[in-house]
Design an enzyme around this catalytic site. Structure first.
Site, mmCIF file in Angstrom:
data_model
loop_
_atom_site.group_PDB
_atom_site.id
_atom_site.type_symbol
_atom_site.label_atom_id
_atom_site.label_comp_id
_atom_site.label_asym_id
_atom_site.label_seq_id
_atom_site.Cartn_x
_atom_site.Cartn_y
_atom_site.Cartn_z
ATOM 1 N N LEU A 104 21.208 56.200 56.261
ATOM 2 C CA LEU A 104 22.311 55.351 56.688
ATOM 3 C C LEU A 104 22.768 54.468 55.530
ATOM 4 C CD1 LEU A 104 20.701 54.242 60.050
ATOM 5 C CD2 LEU A 104 22.673 55.751 59.841
ATOM 6 N N LYS A 105 24.057 54.446 55.287
ATOM 7 C CA LYS A 105 24.606 53.574 54.260
ATOM 8 C C LYS A 105 24.685 52.138 54.783
ATOM 9 C CE LYS A 105 25.571 56.662 51.037
ATOM 10 N NZ LYS A 105 24.988 56.612 49.668
ATOM 11 N N ASP B 55 17.444 55.483 43.254
ATOM 12 C CA ASP B 55 18.392 56.593 43.094
ATOM 13 C C ASP B 55 19.192 56.358 41.813
ATOM 14 O OD1 ASP B 55 20.389 58.492 43.238
ATOM 15 O OD2 ASP B 55 21.192 57.853 45.165
ATOM 16 N N LYS C 276 18.170 63.702 41.300
ATOM 17 C CA LYS C 276 19.394 64.497 41.294
ATOM 18 C C LYS C 276 19.489 65.243 39.971
ATOM 19 C CE LYS C 276 21.789 61.337 44.428
ATOM 20 N NZ LYS C 276 22.904 60.391 44.631
#
Length: 376
Positions: A169-170, A245, A269
Site C-alpha cells: 500500500l502506498k 528500495d 530492482k
C-alpha cells in the site's frame, strides 16, 4: 556471438488507470527498449527509466538519446577490442557511474542475454539456477483519487480475490494510519506492506512507530534515499521491519545499507542495480546478512517482468515480488508474459525469457526508433 548493431525504440504505453504514490501520479508509462543484433540473432531489453520517475531513478528523457549513445558507444568500443562479449560481461564493458547509465547498461545486458539464450536454446530460469518452477506474486495498490477509503478497500479486496500473496500500500504524510487501519480492519489476515517512497522526514519517526499497530510485513522507504542513518535509527525502535528500495541504487549501496543495519528487508530492482547479475550479487549479500528480499518492479511490460520473475525464482528471494500480469495495468502490453494464476507465476523453460514480442502492439505505441551502427 558478435554484436553488430543496436536499435533504440521509445514507446508511450497507456495505463488502464492512474497510479498514485507519494507526491507523484502516473498516467502513462513511456518506455525505452533496446534491440541488439548479433551474428546469431537478435534480443530485446527493457530499460527501467520511465517518464515521471523520481530520483534516484532516471526518466526516459534523462537517458535518451545522450546516455543511451554514451553507454552503447562503450559497448561497441569493447566489441572492437574483443569481438565476443558474453552477456555476463556487458555491464562491466559499458557501465558508468550514474543510475541512468546503470539502467541503460542493464537493458543492454538483458538484450544480449536474450539473444544469447535463444541462440543456445537456453532459458533464463535455468541459467540462474532457479530452484522453483513457480514464484509468488504480490500486488501494489496506490493512493486512490481524493483519498477515497472505500475505493482503497475495494482495490485491496480485488487484489486479494485475484490471489495476491501480499498487498503493498502506498502511503505518505497525512495518508498513513487511517488507510492502514481501514484495510487491516477489513482484511485481518492479509499480508500487508506500506511503501512511503521516501516521503517522510526523520522528524516524523514517532508517528511512524505507531504503524506497528497494523502488523505490517515491512515499512518500505519511509525516509529520503540518502539517509541510511535515519532508517537504522527507526529500525531500532520498531517491531515492523524496515525495507529499503530507492536507497539501494547500486550493489555498493546495498552493501553499505547492510553494513549500516539500515534494513531488514530489501526491494531489489535489476534495472536500477545494473542488471540481472548485479541483482543476484545483491541478493546473495542480503542472504549472508540475514536480510529478506523481494524483486521490485517499475510497471514493466511482459519483457522486463519475465526477467524479474526468473530472478525471483532464486532461493535468496523469500518474499512475494512485484510480478503481477502487466495486462492488468497496461492497456496494450507489447510483450507476452508468463502463465499466471492464483497469486503465482509459472517460470518458463522456453529459450530466452519466455516473453515474445507483439510487433503490431509495439508499432502502434512507438514514439520513435533509432538505429546505432546497424548492419547493412
Amino acid at each position: 556471438m558478435k554484436i553488430q548493431g543496436v536499435e533504440v525504440t521509445v514507446a508511450a504505453l497507456s495505463l488502464r488507470a492512474p497510479i498514485l504514490s507519494a507526491g507523484v501520479s502516473h498516467f502513462e508509462k513511456t518506455t525505452l527498449f533496446l534491440r541488439v543484433l548479433t551474428d546469431q540473432g537478435s534480443g530485446w531489453g527493457e530499460c527501467s527509466a520511465y517518464s515521471g520517475a523520481r530520483p534516484p531513478d532516471p526518466t526516459v528523457e534523462d537517458v535518451e538519446p545522450f546516455v543511451v549513445d554514451r553507454v552503447v558507444t562503450r559497448l561497441f568500443e569493447a566489441c572492437d577490442r574483443d569481438e565476443l562479449i558474453p552477456a555476463a560481461s556487458v555491464v562491466e564493458a559499458c557501465i558508468g557511474t550514474s543510475v541512468g547509465e546503470q539502467s541503460v547498461a542493464a537493458a543492454l545486458e538483458m538484450a544480449v542475454l536474450d539473444a544469447e539464450l535463444r541462440s543456445t536454446s537456453g532459458s533464463l530460469a535455468a541459467l540462474l539456477g532457479d530452484e522453483r518452477r513457480e514464484v509468488e506474486s504480490g500486488a501494489l495498490v496506490g493512493i486512490p483519487p481524493e483519498r477515497d477509503l472505500g475505493a482503497l478497500v475495494d482495490l485491496v479486496g480485488s487484489a486479494l480475490d485475484a490471489g495476491a500473496r501480499r498487498v503493498r500500500l502506498k502511503i505518505e504524510p497525512g495518508w498513513d494510519h487511517v488507510p492502514l487501519n481501514a484495510v487491516r480492519e477489513r482484511f485481518g489476515d492479509a499480508v500487508l506492506q506500506a511503501d512511503a517512497n521516501g516521503s517522510f522526514e526523520p522528524g516524523l519517526a514517532a508517528d511512524l512507530r505507531g504503524l506497528d499497530a497494523y502488523h505490517l510485513r515491512c515499512l518500505e522507504q519511509p525516509f529520503p534515499a540518502e539517509d541510511l542513518r535515519a532508517h537504522r535509527a527507526l529500525a531500532d525502535t520498531m517491531s515492523t521491519p524496515i525495507a529499503l528500495d530507492e536507497s539501494l541504487w547500486s550493489l555498493d549501496r546495498v552493501r553499505a545499507a547492510l553494513e549500516a543495519g539500515a534494513c531488514g528487508v530489501a526491494c531489489l530492482k535489476p534495472g536500477r542495480l545494473g542488471g540481472v547479475f548485479a541483482a543476484v550479487a545483491a541478493a546473495r549479500a542480503c542472504a549472508r546478512a540475514g536480510v529478506d528480499c523481494f524483486v521490485g518492479g517499475f510497471f514493466e511490460t511482459g519483457l522486463g517482468r519475465s526477467v524479474n520473475a526468473a530472478l525471483a525464482g532464486r532461493a535468496e528471494f523469500g518474499l512475494p515480488g512485484d510480478l503481477g500480469d502487466p495486462d492488468r495495468y497496461l492497456v496494450a502490453n507489447p510483450f507476452s508474459y508468463l502463465e499466471c494464476g492464483d497469486g503465482t507465476v509459472r517460470l518458463s523453460d522456453a529459450p530466452g525469457f519466455g516473453a515474445e514480442l507483439r510487433p503490431q502492439v509495439l508499432a502502434a505505441q512507438q514514439v520513435h526508433v533509432r538505429r546505432l551502427r546497424y548492419p547493412s
